[in-house]
Design an enzyme around this catalytic site. Sequence first.
Site, mmCIF file in Angstrom:
data_model
loop_
_atom_site.group_PDB
_atom_site.id
_atom_site.type_symbol
_atom_site.label_atom_id
_atom_site.label_comp_id
_atom_site.label_asym_id
_atom_site.label_seq_id
_atom_site.Cartn_x
_atom_site.Cartn_y
_atom_site.Cartn_z
ATOM 1 C CD GLN A 144 3.512 5.677 2.686
ATOM 2 O OE1 GLN A 144 2.498 5.121 2.281
ATOM 3 N NE2 GLN A 144 4.519 5.039 3.280
ATOM 4 N N GLY A 155 0.844 -1.180 0.000
ATOM 5 C CA GLY A 155 0.000 0.000 0.000
ATOM 6 C C GLY A 155 0.880 1.230 0.000
ATOM 7 C CG HIS A 159 -0.341 1.586 7.246
ATOM 8 N ND1 HIS A 159 0.569 1.178 8.195
ATOM 9 C CD2 HIS A 159 0.368 2.299 6.337
ATOM 10 C CE1 HIS A 159 1.774 1.628 7.870
ATOM 11 N NE2 HIS A 159 1.674 2.311 6.745
ATOM 12 C CD GLU A 160 -1.154 2.800 2.742
ATOM 13 O OE1 GLU A 160 -0.653 3.942 2.707
ATOM 14 O OE2 GLU A 160 -0.454 1.779 2.888
ATOM 15 C CG HIS A 164 0.735 6.940 5.616
ATOM 16 N ND1 HIS A 164 1.844 7.487 6.223
ATOM 17 C CD2 HIS A 164 1.021 5.628 5.435
ATOM 18 C CE1 HIS A 164 2.757 6.553 6.404
ATOM 19 N NE2 HIS A 164 2.279 5.412 5.941
ATOM 20 C CB CYS A 219 5.568 2.554 7.625
ATOM 21 S SG CYS A 219 5.106 4.013 6.703
ATOM 22 C CG LEU A 220 6.846 1.282 1.607
ATOM 23 C CD1 LEU A 220 6.148 1.631 0.305
ATOM 24 C CD2 LEU A 220 7.954 0.280 1.385
#
Length: 184
Positions: A56, A51, A142-143, A146, A100-101
Amino acid sequence: MERHGGTPRPITRYGTPVLHRRCAPVTVFDDALAALIDDMFASMYAAHGVGLAANQIGVDARIFVVDCPDATNTHTVAHVINPVLHLPEQRDLVIDSEGCLSVPGQRADVARSATASVTGVDLRGEPIRLDGTGTLARCFQHEVDHLDGLAYVDRLPVKLRKQLLAASAAHPGVGAGVNQDADA
């Protein structure tokens, strides 16, 4: 209908201002938006994520993309513009490892609802609704976090958050992620 292609962009790391504020709603639906979504998929795949939220990759826009399995291992490949998260009134919380990226190389247990839905629109402005279980439900939460200016580490106790961020600062790039050795 998901498009593919695009150009991978660098992943924005925790601490960058665009990751810590609510993203702006999308109001223009044009070729530039379609290209951004393609770039988001390319960036997510290049970073081995499941995702990715627009902030991000440094873009202040309420968009996320996913290529993520649900509890039955059925993959959902989708984008959602201006998403609204819907959680059940009676939530079954599941504690699972998340990464997380934007916080590469780190993981921690986070409690999330076992089910979640998102509503929003697609790149043509058409309404969509996606329902998720398992990892897909976790990805939705999660997204949307963000896009609201939160990272999973912001949900952790301060001492653990500081430890993870310090370790991540020394990490060169892609880390482990949401429940499947991939990041979101």
